[in-house]
Design an enzyme around this catalytic site. Structure first.
Site, PDB file in Angstrom:
ATOM      1  N   GLU A 181       0.816  -1.237   0.000  1.00 12.52           N
ATOM      2  CA  GLU A 181       0.000   0.000   0.000  1.00 12.52           C
ATOM      3  C   GLU A 181       0.838   1.270   0.000  1.00 12.52           C
ATOM      4  OE1 GLU A 181      -2.234   1.199   3.332  1.00 12.52           O
ATOM      5  OE2 GLU A 181      -0.566   1.042   4.711  1.00 12.52           O
ATOM      6  N   HIS A 194      -4.275   3.041   2.214  1.00 12.53           N
ATOM      7  CA  HIS A 194      -3.709   3.890   1.155  1.00 12.53           C
ATOM      8  C   HIS A 194      -4.054   3.388  -0.248  1.00 12.53           C
ATOM      9  CE1 HIS A 194      -1.504   6.640   3.712  1.00 12.53           C
ATOM     10  NE2 HIS A 194      -1.068   5.613   4.430  1.00 12.53           N
TER      11      HIS A 194
HETATM   12 FE   LIG Z   1       1.349   1.116   5.476  1.00 14.71          FE
HETATM   13 FE   LIG Z   2      -2.069   1.498   6.221  1.00 11.41          FE
END
Ligand SMILES: [Fe+2]
Ligand SMILES: [Fe+2]
Length: 261
Positions: free
Chosen positions: A40, A69
């Protein structure tokens, strides 16, 4: 017996580079059947792109998971569905693009993988992760021999509760998101491997992967500023889980730390 390596949040170029450099040897040294990585933070610390996902998969990762994210990089929402072996958190709204789980197969053994986002101290619009995990496990029945659940959450209490909630129903419940490896790797009483956080894969001379000084300054004055990905003390961090092929119980879990030197 099958062996799984689950790699914690790959952060920026340092994280991507150590994965590319070390993974081929790690796979053969540890006889790894499955390698799953949370990526991420792969794109400059925030999100992922199609080309980065492809290069991480080419470097030997079998499946990529994501966290809060997931949508940080513009355009990724249009690419995610076109890349095999990438899944987004399962408890995001159903309208979000991307797979909510993956099924990997090695040596005739099928491992299902999905991620749930925690809701404590987390900003995403996510469904109850406990109910989501229950639903996913029911849905995967008959489709997989073992299940890895990634719990991408801030609170250790929420992660521990998830471990106990799923004990005996999945092979492993492994934490990510806080980027700091925890010293609590264990096999729960009913055979599920558990760890609050497997640690990040990136620069540890940092604050969670970011340059130290701007983060300190932000805490001091509260003003926004760019916090670039740091560079020092790069490590690959993850957990290796041994899975009994017959029962799908976890037999062993240990933290793996590989330093770049
Ligand atoms: Fe992370
Ligand atoms: Fe995260």
């Amino acid at each position: 017996m099958l062996k799984l390596l689950f790699i914690g949040d790959i952060v920026g170029r340092p994280g991507r580079d150590i994965v590319a450099e070390r993974l081929p040897r790690l796979r053969s040294e540890h006889n790894l059947d499955f390698i799953v990585a949370n990526a991420e933070n792969a794109a400059a610390g925030a999100g992922i792109t199609g080309s980065l996902a492809k290069s991480i998969l080419e470097s030997g990762v079998d499946a990529i998971t994501l966290g809060d994210h997931v949508w940080d990089q513009r355009g990724w929402e249009n690419e995610i569905g076109q890349i095999e072996h990438v899944c987004r958190p399962a408890n995001l709204p159903a309208s979000n693009p991307g797979w909510d789980h993956l099924i990997l197969e090695k040596r005739g053994f099928r491992l299902a993988v999905f991620t749930v986002l925690g809701r404590t101290f987390m900003g995403m619009k996510a469904e109850d992760p406990f109910q989501c995990a229950d639903r996913m496990i029911a849905q995967l029945k008959g489709q997989a021999d073992a299940i890895l659940v990634e719990v991408h959450a801030e609170a250790t209490s929420e992660k521990q509760a998830m471990g106990w909630h799923l004990d005996g129903r999945v092979t492993a419940v492994l934490g990510t998101h806080t980027h700091v490896p925890t010293a609590d790797a264990c096999i729960l009483p009913k055979g599920t491997a558990f760890m609050c956080d497997v640690g990040m894969t990136g620069p540890y001379a940092s604050v969670l992967g970011r340059e130290i000084q701007p983060v300190i300054a932000r805490f001091l004055d509260g003003m926004p500023r760019r916090c670039e990905v740091a560079e020092g003390d790069v490590r690959l961090s993850g957990a290796i889980v041994e899975i009994a092929a017959s029962s799908a119980n976890a037999q062993k879990i240990e933290l793996l730390t590989v330093r770049r030197n």
